[in-house]
Design an enzyme around this catalytic site. Structure first.
Site, PDB file in Angstrom:
ATOM      1  N   VAL A 179      10.265  31.161  -2.819  1.00 46.98           N
ATOM      2  CA  VAL A 179      10.333  32.464  -2.155  1.00 46.98           C
ATOM      3  C   VAL A 179       9.459  33.499  -2.876  1.00 46.98           C
ATOM      4  O   VAL A 179       8.662  34.195  -2.248  1.00 46.98           O
ATOM      5  CB  VAL A 179      11.807  32.939  -2.075  1.00 46.98           C
ATOM      6  CG1 VAL A 179      11.891  34.401  -1.669  1.00 46.98           C
ATOM      7  CG2 VAL A 179      12.564  32.078  -1.073  1.00 46.98           C
ATOM      8  N   LEU A 183      11.960  32.357   5.297  1.00 52.81           N
ATOM      9  CA  LEU A 183      10.890  31.350   5.378  1.00 52.81           C
ATOM     10  C   LEU A 183      11.447  29.932   5.306  1.00 52.81           C
ATOM     11  O   LEU A 183      12.515  29.700   4.733  1.00 52.81           O
ATOM     12  CB  LEU A 183       9.859  31.589   4.272  1.00 52.81           C
ATOM     13  CG  LEU A 183      10.296  31.527   2.801  1.00 52.81           C
ATOM     14  CD1 LEU A 183      10.486  30.099   2.318  1.00 52.81           C
ATOM     15  CD2 LEU A 183       9.262  32.221   1.957  1.00 52.81           C
ATOM     16  N   GLU A 208      10.567  26.134   3.946  1.00 50.10           N
ATOM     17  CA  GLU A 208       9.647  25.366   3.108  1.00 50.10           C
ATOM     18  C   GLU A 208       8.848  24.437   4.019  1.00 50.10           C
ATOM     19  O   GLU A 208       9.370  23.918   4.995  1.00 50.10           O
ATOM     20  CB  GLU A 208      10.426  24.552   2.076  1.00 50.10           C
ATOM     21  CG  GLU A 208      10.910  25.422   0.944  1.00 50.10           C
ATOM     22  CD  GLU A 208      11.791  24.678  -0.046  1.00 50.10           C
ATOM     23  OE1 GLU A 208      11.622  23.472  -0.224  1.00 50.10           O
ATOM     24  OE2 GLU A 208      12.665  25.345  -0.629  1.00 50.10           O
ATOM     25  N   ALA A 246      19.503  14.966  15.886  1.00 49.32           N
ATOM     26  CA  ALA A 246      20.444  14.196  15.076  1.00 49.32           C
ATOM     27  C   ALA A 246      19.622  13.457  14.018  1.00 49.32           C
ATOM     28  O   ALA A 246      18.461  13.145  14.243  1.00 49.32           O
ATOM     29  CB  ALA A 246      21.190  13.202  15.956  1.00 49.32           C
ATOM     30  N   CYS A 262      19.044  25.228   0.378  1.00 50.16           N
ATOM     31  CA  CYS A 262      19.686  26.390   0.983  1.00 50.16           C
ATOM     32  C   CYS A 262      20.931  26.084   1.810  1.00 50.16           C
ATOM     33  O   CYS A 262      21.989  26.641   1.538  1.00 50.16           O
ATOM     34  CB  CYS A 262      18.685  27.154   1.849  1.00 50.16           C
ATOM     35  SG  CYS A 262      17.407  27.917   0.846  1.00 50.16           S
ATOM     36  N   LYS A 293      12.619  17.330   3.594  1.00 49.68           N
ATOM     37  CA  LYS A 293      12.029  17.400   4.926  1.00 49.68           C
ATOM     38  C   LYS A 293      10.515  17.270   4.766  1.00 49.68           C
ATOM     39  O   LYS A 293      10.001  17.327   3.643  1.00 49.68           O
ATOM     40  CB  LYS A 293      12.406  18.709   5.627  1.00 49.68           C
ATOM     41  CG  LYS A 293      11.846  19.967   4.979  1.00 49.68           C
ATOM     42  CD  LYS A 293      12.147  21.139   5.893  1.00 49.68           C
ATOM     43  CE  LYS A 293      11.618  22.420   5.340  1.00 49.68           C
ATOM     44  NZ  LYS A 293      11.875  23.546   6.201  1.00 49.68           N
ATOM     45  N   ARG A 310      15.668  18.799  -3.546  1.00 51.56           N
ATOM     46  CA  ARG A 310      17.015  19.312  -3.814  1.00 51.56           C
ATOM     47  C   ARG A 310      17.957  18.952  -2.651  1.00 51.56           C
ATOM     48  O   ARG A 310      17.667  19.235  -1.505  1.00 51.56           O
ATOM     49  CB  ARG A 310      16.976  20.824  -4.037  1.00 51.56           C
ATOM     50  CG  ARG A 310      16.236  21.204  -5.327  1.00 51.56           C
ATOM     51  CD  ARG A 310      16.178  22.694  -5.566  1.00 51.56           C
ATOM     52  NE  ARG A 310      15.168  23.366  -4.762  1.00 51.56           N
ATOM     53  CZ  ARG A 310      14.853  24.661  -4.870  1.00 51.56           C
ATOM     54  NH1 ARG A 310      15.490  25.415  -5.756  1.00 51.56           N
ATOM     55  NH2 ARG A 310      13.932  25.214  -4.110  1.00 51.56           N
TER      56      ARG A 310
HETATM   57  N1  LIG Z   1      13.572  27.865  -0.907  1.00 55.11           N
HETATM   58  C1  LIG Z   1      13.762  28.360   0.307  1.00 55.11           C
HETATM   59  O1  LIG Z   1      13.377  27.763   1.320  1.00 55.11           O
HETATM   60  C2  LIG Z   1      14.456  29.675   0.476  1.00 55.11           C
HETATM   61  C3  LIG Z   1      14.354  30.351   1.703  1.00 55.11           C
HETATM   62  C4  LIG Z   1      14.982  31.588   1.852  1.00 55.11           C
HETATM   63  C5  LIG Z   1      15.732  32.096   0.804  1.00 55.11           C
HETATM   64  N2  LIG Z   1      15.836  31.416  -0.366  1.00 55.11           N
HETATM   65  C6  LIG Z   1      16.612  32.015  -1.462  1.00 55.11           C
HETATM   66  O2  LIG Z   1      15.686  32.634  -2.360  1.00 55.11           O
HETATM   67  C7  LIG Z   1      16.146  32.506  -3.721  1.00 55.11           C
HETATM   68  C8  LIG Z   1      15.085  31.789  -4.543  1.00 55.11           C
HETATM   69  O3  LIG Z   1      14.927  30.502  -4.035  1.00 55.11           O
HETATM   70  P1  LIG Z   1      13.729  29.541  -4.476  1.00 55.11           P
HETATM   71  O4  LIG Z   1      13.856  28.284  -3.700  1.00 55.11           O
HETATM   72  O5  LIG Z   1      12.470  30.317  -4.447  1.00 55.11           O
HETATM   73  O6  LIG Z   1      14.162  29.283  -6.008  1.00 55.11           O
HETATM   74  P2  LIG Z   1      13.377  28.475  -7.141  1.00 55.11           P
HETATM   75  O7  LIG Z   1      14.415  27.780  -7.909  1.00 55.11           O
HETATM   76  O8  LIG Z   1      12.253  27.715  -6.533  1.00 55.11           O
HETATM   77  O9  LIG Z   1      12.714  29.632  -8.034  1.00 55.11           O
HETATM   78  C9  LIG Z   1      13.430  30.561  -8.784  1.00 55.11           C
HETATM   79  C10 LIG Z   1      12.528  31.051  -9.910  1.00 55.11           C
HETATM   80  O10 LIG Z   1      13.156  32.167 -10.554  1.00 55.11           O
HETATM   81  C11 LIG Z   1      12.866  32.066 -11.948  1.00 55.11           C
HETATM   82  N3  LIG Z   1      13.818  32.903 -12.692  1.00 55.11           N
HETATM   83  C12 LIG Z   1      15.130  32.710 -12.935  1.00 55.11           C
HETATM   84  N4  LIG Z   1      15.644  33.748 -13.636  1.00 55.11           N
HETATM   85  C13 LIG Z   1      14.644  34.622 -13.834  1.00 55.11           C
HETATM   86  C14 LIG Z   1      14.550  35.891 -14.480  1.00 55.11           C
HETATM   87  N5  LIG Z   1      15.609  36.480 -15.043  1.00 55.11           N
HETATM   88  N6  LIG Z   1      13.344  36.505 -14.510  1.00 55.11           N
HETATM   89  C15 LIG Z   1      12.271  35.937 -13.925  1.00 55.11           C
HETATM   90  N7  LIG Z   1      12.301  34.748 -13.289  1.00 55.11           N
HETATM   91  C16 LIG Z   1      13.470  34.098 -13.254  1.00 55.11           C
HETATM   92  C17 LIG Z   1      12.969  30.577 -12.223  1.00 55.11           C
HETATM   93  O11 LIG Z   1      12.320  30.235 -13.424  1.00 55.11           O
HETATM   94  C18 LIG Z   1      12.272  29.996 -10.977  1.00 55.11           C
HETATM   95  O12 LIG Z   1      10.890  29.840 -11.183  1.00 55.11           O
HETATM   96  C19 LIG Z   1      17.490  31.792  -3.632  1.00 55.11           C
HETATM   97  O13 LIG Z   1      18.508  32.736  -3.558  1.00 55.11           O
HETATM   98  C20 LIG Z   1      17.394  31.043  -2.308  1.00 55.11           C
HETATM   99  O14 LIG Z   1      18.662  30.787  -1.742  1.00 55.11           O
HETATM  100  C21 LIG Z   1      15.200  30.230  -0.556  1.00 55.11           C
END
Ligand SMILES: NC(=O)c1ccc[n+]([C@@H]2O[C@H](COP(=O)([O-])OP(=O)(O)OC[C@H]3O[C@@H](n4cnc5c(N)ncnc54)[C@H](O)[C@@H]3O)[C@@H](O)[C@H]2O)c1
Length: 440
Positions: A11, A151, A153, A253, A261, A322, A329
């Site tokens: 994200v 978004l 992935e 299905a 997520c 996917k 994950r």
């Molecule tokens: N992946 C998706 O498709 C998606 C879509 C929509 C929303 N989200 C939400 O967005 C959020 C992030 O998801 P993601 O998949 O990008 O996570 P991710 O695990 O890919 O990335 C998280 C990043 O944050 C960094 N981080 C952690 N603590 C930190 C800090 N204190 N300072 C700076 N960086 C720090 C980690 O090192 C990591 O690189 C989650 O809440 C998720 O539910 C994800």
């Protein structure tokens, strides 16, 4: 506008590069020094179509930078986005430790009015916690807004650059104006910004994921009925998807949903319901149904071979949760691998991009092939779990000559069933009549 994104995962990195593409000056911060160094070298920490070009172009034009130094990045930024992970705690609740740690760091770093925006998926009420965490560290004025990310992935760049809607939850007019300004370039054709209360914005994200997951689990349960009564879930999917009240998306299905997520967010929503004493029976059932669905392919293989797989080699096509991502994950393929190994099988997997992540997780417990047909060599059955384009139309003749026995288990209903049966394969789909060519 100068902004900072905290967290450079799926994200944060897409958001940062996306805003830079529209001319903003973006600094992306992460605590993971290795990841920041990779990005500085123009190497991507994960696979996402279109992202390398976007990152490279904007870095080259000086609009996108990467650092581990949050203070330097935040100083002078008008908006700071929190895009760190919110994993499931043991009780299913969303663990906010990364969000609140980031909030405290941001509080210590701001040097004037700043809009602090949660982009991470966070439970209702988190903005209040973020506000308290920041307030404990600063005397500068600030606002907290919610701007959940939708978004997908595999298509994240498109989703960010052309969003169906942008949800802005804020009570502070200055924050709303600033976020409108930030998104102006993206909203050229129509204004798709929806402004609402912070709590509504926080809940909208969970509602969206819960609705999408519900459709999938509903179809998976119907597929089970189809198998008993001899109906075909693919006909039913088309039959209901053509109803404009229902629509055709998210009605496939399959092997169950995975990814970082849906499961986590449904568990967090269910936890919220328990905490508030509001029963969320649908949400709980959706997650339970999915856990069962993720075991279906494994059970099918084990049953086909009479209950045990000692001496059997099973090939798996598609390991990512996917297509078009290397994210594994909560991937259904991982549940399948564990079931097959526990039943005594040797497992050979293939995926166009997720192999390094699977190797890092499973080591030599699984054989990994660099070519799909190598993963089918000498196997007793081949299972399709992730429907990458390149895996949708297998060369049946080639499979017939390389597999030890001709059993296909199509976890996505994309393989040509009639052709497979005509070529002498035993074919299992999901929610479709079972066809054994020997008994035709
Ligand atoms: N992946 C998706 O498709 C998606 C879509 C929509 C929303 N989200 C939400 O967005 C959020 C992030 O998801 P993601 O998949 O990008 O996570 P991710 O695990 O890919 O990335 C998280 C990043 O944050 C960094 N981080 C952690 N603590 C930190 C800090 N204190 N300072 C700076 N960086 C720090 C980690 O090192 C990591 O690189 C989650 O809440 C998720 O539910 C994800």
């Amino acid at each position: 506008m100068r902004i900072t994104i905290v967290g450079t995962g799926y994200v944060g990195l897409v958001t940062g590069a996306g805003f830079a593409e529209f001319g903003h000056h973006v600094t992306c911060v992460d605590v993971d020094a290795k990841r920041i160094e990779m990005l500085r070298q123009n190497e991507m920490p994960f696979h996402e179509p279109g992202l390398p070009e976007l990152v490279r172009r904007n870095t080259m034009h000086g609009r996108l930078a990467f650092t581990t130094n949050l203070k330097d990045a935040v100083t002078g930024s008008l908006a700071v986005f929190i895009a760190v992970g919110t994993p499931s705690g043991e009780d299913g609740s969303a663990d906010l430790k990364y969000v609140l740690e980031a909030a405290r760091d941001i509080g210590r770093a701001i040097d004037g009015y700043t809009v602090i925006v949660t982009k991470s998926t966070v439970p209702v009420g988190t903005a209040d916690k973020v506000r308290a965490a920041v307030a404990a560290e600063t005397t500068h004025a600030f606002a907290v807004a919610s701007n959940p990310e939708f978004l997908k992935e595999g298509d994240a760049v498109n989703d960010f650059l052309k969003p169906a809607r942008v949800i802005v939850g804020a009570d502070d007019q200055r924050a709303i104006d600033l976020l409108r300004d930030l998104y102006r370039g993206i909203m050229r054709t129509t204004d798709r910004i929806q402004v609402m209360s912070v709590r509504s914005a926080e809940l909208t994200k969970y509602a969206a994921n819960a609705m999408l997951a519900t459709r999938i689990s509903f179809m998976n349960e119907l597929a089970a009925i189809c198998e008993v009564v001899g109906a075909d879930i693919e006909s039913i999917r088309k039959g209901i998807g053509s109803d404009p009240r229902i629509g055709p998306k998210f009605l496939f299905a399959g092997a169950g949903y995975g990814g970082s997520c849906f499961g986590k967010d449904l568990r967090a929503l269910a936890y919220l319901g328990r905490e508030l004493d509001v029963p969320l029976q649908v949400v709980n059932a959706v997650d339970r149904a999915n856990e069962r669905q993720k075991r279906l392919l494994g059970e099918r293989v084990i049953k086909h071979f009479g209950g045990h797989l000692a001496g059997k080699r099973i090939g798996i096509w598609g390991l990512a949760f996917k297509p078009e991502t290397d994210d594994i994950r909560e991937a259904p393929a991982l549940s399948l691998v564990e079931q097959l190994l526990a039943a005594g099988a040797t497992v050979i997997g293939y995926d166009p991009v997720a192999v390094p992540n699977v190797r890092a997780l499973l080591g030599d417990r699984i054989e990994l092939a660099t070519d799909p047909y190598a993963a089918a060599h000498n196997v007793d059955a081949l299972v399709l779990v992730t429907e990458w384009h390149e895996l949708r139309q297998p060369d049946l003749e080639r499979l017939a000559s390389t597999m030890r026995s001709k059993v296909l288990i199509d976890g996505r209903n994309v393989w040509p069933r009639e052709d497979a049966v005509a070529a002498g394969f035993i074919y299992y789909g999901i929610g479709r009549p079972f066809v054994d060519p020997g008994r035709r």
